[in-house]
Scaffold this motif. Structure first.
Motif, PDB file in Angstrom:
ATOM      1  N   TYR A 181       1.038  -1.209   0.103  1.00 45.81           N
ATOM      2  CA  TYR A 181      -0.034  -0.114  -0.088  1.00 45.81           C
ATOM      3  C   TYR A 181       0.774   1.296  -0.101  1.00 45.81           C
ATOM      4  O   TYR A 181       1.781   1.265   0.575  1.00 45.81           O
ATOM      5  N   GLY A 182       0.492   2.266  -0.803  1.00 41.24           N
ATOM      6  CA  GLY A 182       1.196   3.481  -0.724  1.00 41.24           C
ATOM      7  C   GLY A 182       0.821   4.337  -2.015  1.00 41.24           C
ATOM      8  O   GLY A 182      -0.364   4.433  -2.353  1.00 41.24           O
ATOM      9  N   ASN A 183       1.480   5.214  -2.550  1.00 38.40           N
ATOM     10  CA  ASN A 183       1.496   6.034  -3.682  1.00 38.40           C
ATOM     11  C   ASN A 183       1.791   5.162  -4.821  1.00 38.40           C
ATOM     12  O   ASN A 183       2.537   4.510  -4.844  1.00 38.40           O
ATOM     13  N   TYR A 184       1.090   5.519  -5.812  1.00 36.65           N
ATOM     14  CA  TYR A 184       1.248   4.680  -7.393  1.00 36.65           C
ATOM     15  C   TYR A 184       1.777   5.882  -8.415  1.00 36.65           C
ATOM     16  O   TYR A 184       1.673   6.974  -8.414  1.00 36.65           O
ATOM     17  N   ILE A 185       2.917   5.163  -9.000  1.00 44.46           N
ATOM     18  CA  ILE A 185       3.815   5.681 -10.095  1.00 44.46           C
ATOM     19  C   ILE A 185       3.658   4.884 -11.212  1.00 44.46           C
ATOM     20  O   ILE A 185       4.087   3.447 -10.924  1.00 44.46           O
ATOM     21  N   LYS A 186       3.372   5.067 -12.286  1.00 37.54           N
ATOM     22  CA  LYS A 186       3.382   4.550 -13.461  1.00 37.54           C
ATOM     23  C   LYS A 186       4.479   4.911 -14.234  1.00 37.54           C
ATOM     24  O   LYS A 186       4.796   6.160 -14.565  1.00 37.54           O
ATOM     25  N   TYR A 187       5.323   4.013 -14.885  1.00 40.57           N
ATOM     26  CA  TYR A 187       6.428   4.229 -15.899  1.00 40.57           C
ATOM     27  C   TYR A 187       6.455   3.270 -16.770  1.00 40.57           C
ATOM     28  O   TYR A 187       6.400   2.234 -16.602  1.00 40.57           O
ATOM     29  N   GLY A 188       6.173   3.732 -17.999  1.00 38.86           N
ATOM     30  CA  GLY A 188       6.245   2.997 -19.255  1.00 38.86           C
ATOM     31  C   GLY A 188       5.336   1.905 -19.075  1.00 38.86           C
ATOM     32  O   GLY A 188       3.998   2.080 -18.791  1.00 38.86           O
ATOM     33  N   GLU A 189       5.484   0.698 -19.452  1.00 39.14           N
ATOM     34  CA  GLU A 189       4.698  -0.407 -18.893  1.00 39.14           C
ATOM     35  C   GLU A 189       4.792  -0.970 -17.589  1.00 39.14           C
ATOM     36  O   GLU A 189       3.695  -1.901 -17.372  1.00 39.14           O
ATOM     37  N   GLY A 190       5.612  -0.392 -16.546  1.00 39.28           N
ATOM     38  CA  GLY A 190       5.881  -0.861 -15.362  1.00 39.28           C
ATOM     39  C   GLY A 190       4.821   0.030 -14.315  1.00 39.28           C
ATOM     40  O   GLY A 190       4.285   0.935 -14.736  1.00 39.28           O
ATOM     41  N   ALA A 191       4.680  -0.323 -13.182  1.00 37.55           N
ATOM     42  CA  ALA A 191       4.176   0.315 -11.937  1.00 37.55           C
ATOM     43  C   ALA A 191       4.917   0.208 -10.796  1.00 37.55           C
ATOM     44  O   ALA A 191       5.605  -0.918 -10.318  1.00 37.55           O
ATOM     45  N   LEU A 192       4.919   1.316  -9.722  1.00 37.92           N
ATOM     46  CA  LEU A 192       5.662   1.100  -8.582  1.00 37.92           C
ATOM     47  C   LEU A 192       4.658   1.508  -7.352  1.00 37.92           C
ATOM     48  O   LEU A 192       3.707   2.260  -7.945  1.00 37.92           O
ATOM     49  N   ILE A 193       4.631   1.163  -6.490  1.00 37.40           N
ATOM     50  CA  ILE A 193       3.982   1.489  -5.106  1.00 37.40           C
ATOM     51  C   ILE A 193       5.179   1.979  -4.424  1.00 37.40           C
ATOM     52  O   ILE A 193       6.065   1.318  -4.111  1.00 37.40           O
ATOM     53  N   VAL A 194       5.228   3.386  -3.947  1.00 35.62           N
ATOM     54  CA  VAL A 194       6.092   4.076  -3.103  1.00 35.62           C
ATOM     55  C   VAL A 194       5.678   4.493  -1.923  1.00 35.62           C
ATOM     56  O   VAL A 194       4.414   4.832  -1.491  1.00 35.62           O
TER      57      VAL A 194
END
Length: 81
Positions: free
Chosen positions: A26-39
């Motif tokens: 759980y956290g904040n969402y960052i989309k980059y290209g075809e990938g994704a991060l929760i930060v």
């Protein structure tokens, strides 16, 4: 409060501060290209860049907006596909 959640693509046990319930992080969402991060929370954010307290690669197909109840009630999760 709005958070996001996703199923991690890596082991999160050695990441300090990550909120992991055994299925989702759980956290904040960052989309980059075809990938994704929760930060995590931002340690620093300025014109030079953004440095979160932690980050985890997640399966982009599993990312949902997660509404954290601020009062007793029902909330819905929204799948972001």
């Amino acid at each position: 409060m709005i958070k996001f959640r996703g199923i991690p693509l890596e082991d999160t046990s050695d990441i300090d501060g990550v909120e992991f319930d055994g299925t989702f992080v759980y956290g904040n969402y960052i989309k980059y290209g075809e990938g994704a991060l929760i930060v995590g929370v931002a340690l620093q954010a300025d014109e030079d860049g953004f440095w979160p307290s932690w980050w985890v690669s997640v399966d982009p197909k599993t990312v949902e907006q997660f509404l954290v109840p601020v009062y007793v009630g029902v909330t819905e999760n929204v799948l972001l596909t």
